[in-house]
Scaffold this active site. Sequence first.
Site, PDB file in Angstrom:
ATOM      1  CG  ASP A   1      -6.547  -0.054   1.014  1.00  0.00           C
ATOM      2  OD1 ASP A   1      -6.816  -1.242   1.277  1.00  0.00           O
ATOM      3  OD2 ASP A   1      -6.986   0.905   1.691  1.00  0.00           O
TER       4      ASP A   1
ATOM      5  CE  LYS B   1      -3.967  -4.442   1.061  1.00  0.00           C
ATOM      6  NZ  LYS B   1      -4.711  -3.388   1.764  1.00  0.00           N
TER       7      LYS B   1
ATOM      8  CB  CYS C   1      -2.164  -3.089   5.099  1.00  0.00           C
ATOM      9  SG  CYS C   1      -3.882  -2.556   4.911  1.00  0.00           S
TER      10      CYS C   1
ATOM     11  CG  ASP D   1      -2.020  -1.072   1.137  1.00  0.00           C
ATOM     12  OD1 ASP D   1      -2.021  -1.854   0.173  1.00  0.00           O
ATOM     13  OD2 ASP D   1      -2.865  -1.139   2.049  1.00  0.00           O
TER      14      ASP D   1
ATOM     15  CG  HIS E   1     -11.308   0.860  -0.030  1.00  0.00           C
ATOM     16  ND1 HIS E   1     -11.345  -0.461   0.372  1.00  0.00           N
ATOM     17  CD2 HIS E   1     -10.385   1.466   0.779  1.00  0.00           C
ATOM     18  CE1 HIS E   1     -10.481  -0.629   1.364  1.00  0.00           C
ATOM     19  NE2 HIS E   1      -9.884   0.513   1.628  1.00  0.00           N
TER      20      HIS E   1
ATOM     21  CG  HIS F   1     -14.964  -0.079   1.308  1.00  0.00           C
ATOM     22  ND1 HIS F   1     -14.295  -0.290   2.497  1.00  0.00           N
ATOM     23  CD2 HIS F   1     -15.020  -1.275   0.679  1.00  0.00           C
ATOM     24  CE1 HIS F   1     -13.944  -1.572   2.571  1.00  0.00           C
ATOM     25  NE2 HIS F   1     -14.378  -2.187   1.472  1.00  0.00           N
TER      26      HIS F   1
HETATM   27  C1  VGL Z   1      -4.746   0.544   5.582  1.00  0.00           C
HETATM   28  C2  VGL Z   1      -6.388   1.394   6.925  1.00  0.00           C
HETATM   29  C3  VGL Z   1      -7.302   1.297   5.910  1.00  0.00           C
HETATM   30  C4  VGL Z   1      -3.311   0.140   5.445  1.00  0.00           C
HETATM   31  C5  VGL Z   1      -5.656   0.415   4.554  1.00  0.00           C
HETATM   32  O1  VGL Z   1      -2.784   0.124   4.319  1.00  0.00           O
HETATM   33  O2  VGL Z   1      -2.678  -0.156   6.486  1.00  0.00           O
HETATM   34  N1  VGL Z   1      -5.125   1.021   6.770  1.00  0.00           N
HETATM   35  N2  VGL Z   1      -6.934   0.816   4.722  1.00  0.00           N
HETATM   36 ZN    ZN Z   2      -8.360   0.852   3.150  1.00  0.00          ZN
END
Ligand code: VGL
Ligand code: ZN
Length: 204
Positions: free
Chosen positions: A46, A106, A151, A8, A48, A52
């Site tokens: 990430d 994801k 994540c 991410d 969405h 979401h």
């Molecule tokens: C993440 C919160 C929401 C991350 C992703 O990449 O850690 N944290 N979505």
């Molecule tokens: Zn997220």
Amino acid sequence: MNALLIVDLQNDFCTNGALEVPRGSSIVPVVNKLIPSFDAVVQTQDWHPAGHHSFASSHENKEPYDTVEMDYGTQVLWPDHCVQGSDGAEFHPELNTTKTQVVIRKGFRKQIDSYSTFYENDHETTTGLTGYLNSRGITDLYTVGLATDFCVKWSILDGIREGFTMHIVVDAVKGIDLDGSLAAAWDEMKKAGVTITSSGALLS
Ligand code: VGL
Ligand code: ZN
């Protein structure tokens, strides 16, 4: 075989992003330096849909960082972030993505969040990464990226459960830290058996 797993590293988690991880952007040069040492490079993104269910804006009377109970357990609510097709969902512009061979997206199902790159937050729905890694003979994942306590942590815990040797590169991850979640994440990862390394050790 070793692979680099870049979690991410997207605009919304970096400086001025919608869900900024403190000093998130500072790891980009470190990650870029590590990339040439790996024959396999996997990235997560990430990704969405608008509305979401992990977004506070999708719930009445909720603010970012409040929690709600979902079918699969407690969910932290976030500012809207990494919306499919938005600039915030793009990889950091200075990240070298030319060697990336697969991108696992994801969090694309509206009702389920996905912190881990192996399973969505119901801990049942697979992303397909285990099959990909096994087919390529990848045994060891060197994990870098954002955020350490969400994540990155869930990916490492699931990776160990899936039978991979999981390494974390200490100076190439950064955390959000909600109510002590960063220290708790390090404890959980250590207990599960993560191997801790650094970019200095890997590049020497
Ligand atoms: C993440 C919160 C929401 C991350 C992703 O990449 O850690 N944290 N979505
Ligand atoms: Zn997220």
